[in-house]
Design an enzyme around this catalytic site. Sequence first.
Site, PDB file in Angstrom:
ATOM      1  CG  ASP A  20      -0.242  -0.063   2.546  1.00 32.67           C
ATOM      2  OD1 ASP A  20       0.937  -0.461   2.579  1.00 32.67           O
ATOM      3  OD2 ASP A  20      -0.862   0.286   3.573  1.00 32.67           O
ATOM      4  NE  ARG A  38       0.156   3.933   6.615  1.00 34.04           N
ATOM      5  CZ  ARG A  38      -0.878   4.499   6.002  1.00 34.04           C
ATOM      6  NH1 ARG A  38      -0.970   5.810   5.887  1.00 34.04           N
ATOM      7  NH2 ARG A  38      -1.828   3.746   5.480  1.00 34.04           N
ATOM      8  CD  GLU A  71      -1.183   0.301   6.790  1.00 36.73           C
ATOM      9  OE1 GLU A  71      -1.190   1.445   7.242  1.00 36.73           O
ATOM     10  OE2 GLU A  71      -2.214  -0.330   6.506  1.00 36.73           O
ATOM     11  CG  ASP A  82      -4.798  -0.288  -1.014  1.00 37.65           C
ATOM     12  OD1 ASP A  82      -5.798  -0.704  -0.409  1.00 37.65           O
ATOM     13  OD2 ASP A  82      -3.950   0.446  -0.477  1.00 37.65           O
ATOM     14  CD1 TRP A 126      -8.590  -4.355   1.283  1.00 38.13           C
ATOM     15  CD2 TRP A 126     -10.499  -3.327   0.779  1.00 38.13           C
ATOM     16  NE1 TRP A 126      -8.389  -2.989   1.378  1.00 38.13           N
ATOM     17  CE2 TRP A 126      -9.526  -2.345   1.082  1.00 38.13           C
ATOM     18  CE3 TRP A 126     -11.773  -2.903   0.407  1.00 38.13           C
ATOM     19  CZ2 TRP A 126      -9.805  -0.977   1.036  1.00 38.13           C
ATOM     20  CZ3 TRP A 126     -12.047  -1.542   0.366  1.00 38.13           C
ATOM     21  CH2 TRP A 126     -11.074  -0.612   0.678  1.00 38.13           C
ATOM     22  CD  GLU A 153      -3.470   6.332   3.380  1.00 34.86           C
ATOM     23  OE1 GLU A 153      -2.550   6.958   3.949  1.00 34.86           O
ATOM     24  OE2 GLU A 153      -3.952   5.284   3.830  1.00 34.86           O
ATOM     25  CG  HIS A 172      -1.602   4.791  -0.080  1.00 33.17           C
ATOM     26  ND1 HIS A 172      -0.726   4.712   0.961  1.00 33.17           N
ATOM     27  CD2 HIS A 172      -2.628   3.949   0.217  1.00 33.17           C
ATOM     28  CE1 HIS A 172      -1.219   3.848   1.855  1.00 33.17           C
ATOM     29  NE2 HIS A 172      -2.373   3.373   1.422  1.00 33.17           N
TER      30      HIS A 172
HETATM   31  C1  BGC Z   1      -4.033   1.060   4.114  1.00 26.95           C
HETATM   32  C2  BGC Z   1      -4.937   1.046   2.929  1.00 26.95           C
HETATM   33  C3  BGC Z   1      -5.875  -0.106   3.118  1.00 26.95           C
HETATM   34  C4  BGC Z   1      -6.716   0.262   4.296  1.00 26.95           C
HETATM   35  C5  BGC Z   1      -7.848  -0.655   4.591  1.00 26.95           C
HETATM   36  C6  BGC Z   1      -4.884   1.417   5.268  1.00 26.95           C
HETATM   37  O1  BGC Z   1      -4.181   1.590   6.423  1.00 26.95           O
HETATM   38  O2  BGC Z   1      -2.957   1.895   3.927  1.00 26.95           O
HETATM   39  O3  BGC Z   1      -4.319   1.199   1.744  1.00 26.95           O
HETATM   40  O4  BGC Z   1      -6.556  -0.524   2.024  1.00 26.95           O
HETATM   41  O5  BGC Z   1      -5.922   0.502   5.429  1.00 26.95           O
HETATM   42  O6  BGC Z   1      -8.352  -0.465   5.848  1.00 26.95           O
END
Ligand code: BGC
Length: 928
Positions: free
Chosen positions: A500, A504, A506, A513, A565, A783, A799
Amino acid sequence: MLERLTRPLHFSSLLLIGILCLGSTIAFAQSVTVTHLTIESRENPLGLDVRQPRFGWVLATDERDVVQTAYHILVASSAEKLANGEGDLWDSGKVASAQSGQVPYAGRPLESRMPCHVKVKVWTNRGETTWSAPAHWTMGLLYYKDWRGRWIGFDHPFPWDSIATIPSLSARYFRKEFQPKKEVASATAYIMGLGLYELYLNGQKIGDQVLAPTPTDYTENVKYNTFDVTEAVVSGDNAIGVTLGNGRYFTMRQNYKPYKIKNFGFPKLLLQLELTYTDGSTEVIKTDGSWKGTADGPIRNNNEYDGEFYDARKEMPGWNRAGFDDRAWLAAEYVQEPRGDFEAQLNPNMKVMDSLKPVSLRPLAGNRYVLDLGQNMVGWLKMRVEGTRGDTVHLRFAESLQDNGDLFVANLRDARATDTYVLKGGGEEVWEPSFTYHGFRYVEISGYPGTPSVDDFVGQFVYDDIATTGTFESSDPLLNQLFRNAWWGIAGNYKGMPVDCPQRNERQPWLGDRAIGAYGESFLFDNQLVYAKWLDDIRLSQRADGALPDVAPAFWRYYSDNMTWPGTLILVAQMLYRQYGDRAAIAENYPAMKQWLAYMQERYMTEAFIVTKDSYGDWCVPPVSIEAGRGKSADQKHPSALISTAYYYHFMQLMTDFAHLLGEEKDAAAFQALGGQIKEAFNREFYHPDRGYYDEGQLTSNLLPLAFGLVPEANCEQVFDEIVKTIEVEHQGHLSSGLIGTQWLMRGLTENGRPDLAYQLATNTTYPSWGYMVEHGATTIWELWNGNTAAPSMNSQNHVMLLGDLLIWYYEHLAGIKSDDEAVAFRKIIMNPYFPDDLRYVNASYQSVQGLIRSHWQKSKNRLTWDITIPANTSARVYLPTDEVKNIKVGNAPLNQVPAVRVVGTENGKTVLDVASGHYQFTIRNPR
Ligand code: BGC
């Protein structure tokens, strides 16, 4: 007369005919050639574990109207045999077929380690080609028993390691010396080094990959890499050295939300080096207890989120060469092997794909500097430095700056994104990290001895080693900038899986996405193998009950149950089939799709056929104004039954197609029937006949039913009018969709007759729009639509999800490069661009699996010229913006005098042509 005709031909005439034939064969051979022969979509891959690898090739020619009529494939066990025309593994014979991709091997069973050599020739309507240049591949280790060694490592921390929440684990170094017993003919290394490895032979780094191998859920599968190391082995003393980084095996956050984050264990290694001697005998050097290891080297810690700490004083000169004194090293320990299956890695590893020279270096208070790379990028900094032993340089990475010139790091959450280098002293030192990467444009440098200059740094741009396949340029600088931003964002987020974001704490492969994004990306990058691998990740993450996660590999265990998703499994499979002709992407994943759909139906579909469960709604929908969203977190979910029901319906349509494709006719009927029931229910539940819109009339609520064919014919116009009203009146010419709606937006507007409105959205610079991001300095895609003012906690500046279907629109509707739905993978190309009033030209190209497709249109006074290239063995349906055939020229010739072009009719004021392969320049007088 009759006698003369039947008289036997004189020898000299025969000779003449012979010469003529030979001449023409040569001429044909030169006019069409077989190029770019691939095996499993790769050039000369090593270590495949696919037992029926698929071949593909491209026909190169300057001729028009070239169609393949047959092919002949030879596969031999040696280059010599192949050269002699001996297909001892497989001789397909002449196969009457136009297929030039995804042709499966069908010869003798392939076994572990086998070398295979292949060449292809084809017949076209122009005659027979010569044989292609030979290509080759080797088979990998097909059986568990082929692995002779044992997993080694240290399944415990060392005193300087910490395995707390934010872990710091030093790299592990392993070494082994060996002496070949005889003269070496070839040497092959197979390696599984987890989480990440670097492999050395006699001090030389093997391969140009970085951050290898590709990440997987190691409880499901572990990927090995194969290298031909013949050149690196010497007679006498040799040494293998391997460094292991944490990667995602010893995962970035330990004991942190343990219910959520999967952890796998400590770094470990299984390697074997197979030597084949000139007398044919073999020997295997393998990981075992005779290897030595240490965790006390220069890489003191390494972590994907936090960076790498490198103490050059701890370097061990010569550790990966023969003769190093390793008495102080420990004996390697036998460790728990990973649970997953051992598989050959088919997708490419990452590589340093480009190096960027920084654009500026500015001093900050406190002997600090800020380096600007001029581009939000992903990778790391390579640094040159000279100073005193023990001097310590810190490199902190960030995407943007605060007003005072300091780094803005609030949006990294707790990712430390810092590399540290401790100098050994004594001269110039050049360093770059091995086991981390950052998403950044700016780097704060502190502790640098002396005065740094921009020339002391290089930005190393790291992503999967895949080709850029698309170019796009137009007369509108904003459209061009957006394209560039998209390219940078997409490339940087390919990390052996699409993540994503790169900055960060993550960096997860969130499914939603890329649902439609993957399709748009496929025009810019040869992303077939990345996504084929990702579908494996998704399928393997399916729970026994059928649930699919929101993140796969499920490094984070989110099984929240929603349609949008997890449904990416279906949409990406469709993309791989549509863009690359990869039928296996559908066949292999079909059972998982079916099981998941049944799971969702059983739990969340009401008796009235409404799917009640959704997780994220139209994720990241723009706040109504910048003010309304200022400082606010975007982490708000608005689950929507309209979205989940609409998607369920859409998947029924796709599954019906898939079932037909696979010959599962009973399934097809069932999917179709259920789809019909959902359609009725959907309209009953969500449509307001009195108002002419769905649900509460939001953009996405009306777009989805229209895009998915849920709207009854009679209501289509009214629903589309609502969409237009929402954009033009309610939002003054702006979009109001989030992640979901934007995936259908640009095509929805264009295909329903308002391409001009799509164009307006693409070129807007006011909030919310892609152009707004550019206006505010974005060099990638944000994002959030309000990414410059929202709360930092969820506000990545790199993003790609909000691209929606923008890139598909660039190619299919601005350039006019689109694959036909039936003749997939661009066997038939639909070239029907929209020519916006404000745009003077578009010049785009796409390297399809059939070859290069080009579209370059340009307006001048009362005239449109359009250059197109249609690859050999394909054809195009071309739409010209005039209904007057006499206004059209091809080169200098009137349309009806060009044999490769046929007028099919007119449609919406356009002349429709069927055009055979080749280059053409159309000139249209007085275009509409
Ligand atoms: C991510 C997103 C993701 C989303 C879904 C985010 O923290 O960066 O890209 O799809 O959470 O909850």
